[in-house]
Write a protein that holds these residues in place. Structure first.
Motif, mmCIF file in Angstrom:
data_model
loop_
_atom_site.group_PDB
_atom_site.id
_atom_site.type_symbol
_atom_site.label_atom_id
_atom_site.label_comp_id
_atom_site.label_asym_id
_atom_site.label_seq_id
_atom_site.Cartn_x
_atom_site.Cartn_y
_atom_site.Cartn_z
ATOM 1 N N ARG A 1 0.880 -1.165 0.000
ATOM 2 C CA ARG A 1 0.000 0.000 0.000
ATOM 3 C C ARG A 1 0.917 1.214 0.000
ATOM 4 O O ARG A 1 1.774 1.354 0.873
ATOM 5 C CB ARG A 1 -0.878 0.018 1.239
ATOM 6 N N PRO A 2 0.763 2.108 -0.965
ATOM 7 C CA PRO A 2 1.739 3.205 -1.067
ATOM 8 C C PRO A 2 1.485 4.318 -0.068
ATOM 9 O O PRO A 2 0.372 4.511 0.420
ATOM 10 C CB PRO A 2 1.521 3.712 -2.489
ATOM 11 N N ASN A 3 2.556 5.048 0.221
ATOM 12 C CA ASN A 3 2.389 6.361 0.815
ATOM 13 C C ASN A 3 1.714 7.236 -0.237
ATOM 14 O O ASN A 3 1.825 6.989 -1.444
ATOM 15 C CB ASN A 3 3.743 6.977 1.172
ATOM 16 N N LYS B 1 8.103 7.862 10.047
ATOM 17 C CA LYS B 1 8.830 6.958 9.159
ATOM 18 C C LYS B 1 9.185 5.613 9.784
ATOM 19 O O LYS B 1 9.376 4.621 9.083
ATOM 20 C CB LYS B 1 10.086 7.633 8.613
ATOM 21 N N ASP B 2 9.257 5.541 11.116
ATOM 22 C CA ASP B 2 9.575 4.277 11.775
ATOM 23 C C ASP B 2 8.361 3.612 12.422
ATOM 24 O O ASP B 2 8.501 2.678 13.207
ATOM 25 C CB ASP B 2 10.652 4.514 12.853
ATOM 26 N N SER B 3 7.167 4.098 12.064
ATOM 27 C CA SER B 3 5.964 3.615 12.746
ATOM 28 C C SER B 3 5.309 2.428 12.066
ATOM 29 O O SER B 3 4.310 1.913 12.544
ATOM 30 C CB SER B 3 4.929 4.750 12.829
ATOM 31 N N ASP B 4 5.840 1.992 10.919
ATOM 32 C CA ASP B 4 5.288 0.878 10.155
ATOM 33 C C ASP B 4 3.930 1.197 9.544
ATOM 34 O O ASP B 4 3.183 0.293 9.176
ATOM 35 C CB ASP B 4 5.171 -0.388 11.013
ATOM 36 N N ASP C 1 13.588 15.051 -2.329
ATOM 37 C CA ASP C 1 14.925 14.663 -1.858
ATOM 38 C C ASP C 1 14.847 13.949 -0.521
ATOM 39 O O ASP C 1 15.539 12.946 -0.288
ATOM 40 C CB ASP C 1 15.826 15.895 -1.733
ATOM 41 N N TYR C 2 14.015 14.462 0.383
ATOM 42 C CA TYR C 2 13.853 13.809 1.682
ATOM 43 C C TYR C 2 13.328 12.382 1.515
ATOM 44 O O TYR C 2 13.828 11.444 2.143
ATOM 45 C CB TYR C 2 12.901 14.608 2.574
ATOM 46 N N LEU C 3 12.313 12.213 0.674
ATOM 47 C CA LEU C 3 11.738 10.880 0.464
ATOM 48 C C LEU C 3 12.772 9.920 -0.113
ATOM 49 O O LEU C 3 12.821 8.734 0.262
ATOM 50 C CB LEU C 3 10.523 10.967 -0.455
ATOM 51 N N LYS C 4 13.610 10.414 -1.002
ATOM 52 C CA LYS C 4 14.662 9.565 -1.577
ATOM 53 C C LYS C 4 15.707 9.199 -0.528
ATOM 54 O O LYS C 4 16.146 8.046 -0.447
ATOM 55 C CB LYS C 4 15.307 10.268 -2.766
ATOM 56 N N GLN C 5 16.102 10.174 0.267
ATOM 57 C CA GLN C 5 17.125 9.937 1.280
ATOM 58 C C GLN C 5 16.665 8.958 2.352
ATOM 59 O O GLN C 5 17.479 8.238 2.940
ATOM 60 C CB GLN C 5 17.528 11.262 1.928
ATOM 61 N N THR C 6 15.371 8.908 2.597
ATOM 62 C CA THR C 6 14.829 8.010 3.625
ATOM 63 C C THR C 6 14.205 6.750 3.028
ATOM 64 O O THR C 6 13.495 6.017 3.712
ATOM 65 C CB THR C 6 13.783 8.754 4.474
ATOM 66 N N ASN C 7 14.480 6.500 1.754
ATOM 67 C CA ASN C 7 13.999 5.283 1.066
ATOM 68 C C ASN C 7 12.477 5.146 1.076
ATOM 69 O O ASN C 7 11.947 4.037 1.144
ATOM 70 C CB ASN C 7 14.643 4.030 1.681
ATOM 71 N N GLN C 8 11.786 6.282 0.997
ATOM 72 C CA GLN C 8 10.333 6.260 0.945
ATOM 73 C C GLN C 8 9.784 6.656 -0.422
ATOM 74 O O GLN C 8 8.604 6.495 -0.696
ATOM 75 C CB GLN C 8 9.753 7.209 2.004
ATOM 76 N N PHE C 9 10.653 7.158 -1.279
ATOM 77 C CA PHE C 9 10.211 7.700 -2.558
ATOM 78 C C PHE C 9 9.600 6.631 -3.452
ATOM 79 O O PHE C 9 8.549 6.857 -4.081
ATOM 80 C CB PHE C 9 11.387 8.362 -3.276
ATOM 81 N N GLU C 10 10.210 5.472 -3.524
ATOM 82 C CA GLU C 10 9.755 4.432 -4.453
ATOM 83 C C GLU C 10 8.349 3.944 -4.134
ATOM 84 O O GLU C 10 7.644 3.468 -5.014
ATOM 85 C CB GLU C 10 10.732 3.251 -4.447
ATOM 86 N N ASN C 11 7.962 4.032 -2.875
ATOM 87 C CA ASN C 11 6.626 3.567 -2.505
ATOM 88 C C ASN C 11 5.688 4.724 -2.196
ATOM 89 O O ASN C 11 4.793 4.617 -1.372
ATOM 90 C CB ASN C 11 6.682 2.619 -1.303
#
Length: 575
Positions: free
Chosen positions: A60-62, A239-242, A343-353
């Motif tokens: 399920r995406p962000n 970001k760490d809340s699952d 940039d923030y999403l990419k740096q925290t590995n959230q961009f792809e989803n």
């Protein structure tokens, strides 16, 4: 035993909560119960219920929804503009661009439709800034709909928003009571970009709220920068809340007053020396080169309020140039801030989803309230329009219908109208689930299609009732199949889109459009256009196609009855 996705999702999060907190397991029965449930729902992960896309299971995406305020159709590079917008253009090149996307003609009305997936009257915003007891004119989101963030939050999404709310100021009507877990907002529709100085005599100081509590604006901080920092902070908190997130960045830029740091507008100094008519033509030509409009398209007539550039004095031209330089600087700064989020999403590995949607809330704005009889006394006493001060925190500048028409090319008119210039916005959708890369769709879409799209990706079934009350069904359709290249269009030729705001109406069916732009409201003034042949709405065909006209009138009547359309008067609303 069959469970829908939203129920299954709640079980998953509930089990995760128990397992992550062993101290709460007070006896073995709870442990046994947890094991049984985990066995039943063995497909549950910490973050998501999977869905299948092109044969592959995906999370399920962000969801990141970015809305610019009063941005014109051709302001970004991907839609023919000369303003430097590399980050927004990147979303276009990595996803799908919508050249036939429709909004409402005004800010609050769009927000009501966007966050409800329903008509503005049913959602409660029949007329912007009119608060009434009458059906459809309550001035806030009603219980006839389910707010988008409320349903996403209930399904396990962490929800947050920043920026312009404009959907009611009473505590019950604010974001925290509509499904947003975190919010930093201005409740009203207009704000100084550098301070809390108001723009109305009745509200000389603007109110800012964080999670419904008043907060002080730090003098000198710039709105777009602040809102970006806040939305990044809110996403980072989660970001760490699952949990996946839904983040709504409702920027107040490039809405007037035109204010931005010199470093941004200086880049455009001298670029608009040839005037608004030349800019309009240049952007129109760029749209043709990009294939966004037909080669046969023609520019519509200019609004009667626009003075020819050649009639302006040298000093007037300098002022006009500076207006557009400031506006371009605001769009440039907005793009930089969108880049910060990406940039923030990419740096925290959230961009792809993350499914990213970018749009404007309506057409370019022609208002110039500094000289308006109702607003002028307060604005003139508290702000300046002096050339040397333009763009600073105490200046109050708008760029007027002349530049708005350039921003709305190739369409007729601008914000406030239901002509194409008032209700057509660029929309870009990007993300790993979007299989289109750098392509454009000309299929008709509208605000009503965004909520159903989010619900499909979040695996939410829209309910028939919410909090014990029956709600109206959604009016749009999910764009998921379009995004995933499983369909070439969204709505067939029989689909009807209709809306009304302040006597301005629109009914769309296929290529046909019924529109009214005349006040007071009189159906005799309705015009009929075929947009496939006349996107500029220059050739009224109601006399040539009487059967089509009668069919469109019938759809208007159906809509009017269902949405209980009334018409605003100085003392309220009337039938």
């Amino acid at each position: 035993m069959k469970f829908n996705a939203s129920i299954k999702n709640q079980f998953c999060y509930g089990i995760d909560a128990v397992i992550m907190n062993p101290s709460k397991m007070k006896d073995s029965l709870i442990v046994i119960f947890a094991i049984v449930i985990l066995t039943i729902f063995s497909g549950c992960s910490k973050q998501e219920i999977n869905r299948e896309v092109n044969g592959l299971e995906v999370k399920r995406p962000n969801i990141l929804l970015i809305v610019a305020d009063d941005m014109g159709y051709t302001d970004i590079g991907a839609f023919g503009g000369e303003i430097d917008t590399p980050n927004i253009d990147m979303l276009a090149s990595s996803g799908l661009s919508f050249s036939n996307f429709h909004t409402a003609p005004m800010c609050a009305v769009t927000r009501a439709m966007l966050l409800s997936g329903n008509d503005n009257h049913i959602a409660g915003m029949g007329s912007q800034d009119l608060n009434s007891q009458a059906f459809g004119y309550e001035g806030h989101l009603t219980d006839r709909i389910v707010p988008l963030p409320a349903l996403l939050q209930k399904a396990g999404y962490h929800t947050s928003m920043v920026g312009k709310w404009h959907l009611g100021t009473a505590p019950d009507h604010l974001p925290a009571n509509k499904g947003f877990a975190q919010s930093f907002i201005i409740p009203e529709g207009v704000a100084n970009h550098y301070s809390d100085k108001g723009w109305l005599a009745r509200d000389p100081v603007s109110t800012y709220l964080e999670n419904n509590e008043p907060v002080k604006w730090k003098e000198g901080d710039y709105s777009t920068d602040v809102y970006t920092s806040k939305i990044i902070e809110y996403i980072d908190n989660n970001k760490d809340s699952d949990k996946p997130f839904f983040a709504f960045a409702a920027y107040t830029s490039p809405h007037w007053p035109l204010q931005v740091d010199e470093a941004y507008w200086k880049k455009y100094e001298g670029k608009y020396r040839d005037g608004y008519e030349v800019l309009r033509q240049n952007r129109f030509t760029s749209l043709k080169k990009l294939g966004l409009i037909a080669e046969s398209a023609e520019l519509p007539d200019t609004h009667e309020s626009v003075k020819p550039w050649s009639t302006l004095s040298a000093d007037e031209k300098l002022i006009e140039e500076r207006k557009m330089e400031l506006y371009a600087g605001m769009v440039d700064n907005l793009d930089v801030n969108i880049g910060r989020i990406v940039d923030y999403l990419k740096q925290t590995n959230q961009f792809e989803n993350t499914l990213i949607v970018f749009m404007s809330d309506n057409g370019a704005a022609a208002n110039d309230f500094y000289y308006h009889p109702y607003f002028a006394e307060f604005l003139n006493a508290n702000y300046t329009d002096a050339y040397a001060e333009m763009g600073k925190k105490d200046s109050f500048i708008s760029y007027g219908p002349q530049w708005a028409e350039a921003g709305s090319a190739p369409f007729r008119y601008f914000k406030g109208y239901t002509t194409q210039g008032g209700i057509t916005s660029p929309m870009l959708i990007s993300g790993a689930m979007v299989k289109h890369k750098g392509t454009v769709t000309k299929t008709f879409t509208s605000l009503l299609d965004i909520a159903p799209t989010f619900y499909e990706y979040a695996q939410i079934d829209y309910p028939e009732s919410f909090l014990g009350k029956e709600v109206y069904p959604l009016k749009g359709a999910s764009m998921a199949s379009l995004l995933e290249q499983k369909a070439d269009f969204l709505h067939d030729a029989n689909y009807v889109f209709a809306m009304e705001h302040r006597h301005n109406i629109v009914v769309r069916k296929g290529d046909w459009k019924l529109v009214n732009e005349t006040k007071p409201f009189d159906p005799q003034n309705f015009a009929l256009y075929n947009l496939a042949e006349d996107a500029g709405e220059q050739n009224n065909l109601k006399g040539e196609y009487p059967l089509v006209y009668q069919d469109m009138l019938a759809h208007w009547q159906t809509y009017k009855l269902e949405s209980q359309v009334q018409f605003p008067t100085p003392s309220g609303v009337s039938k």
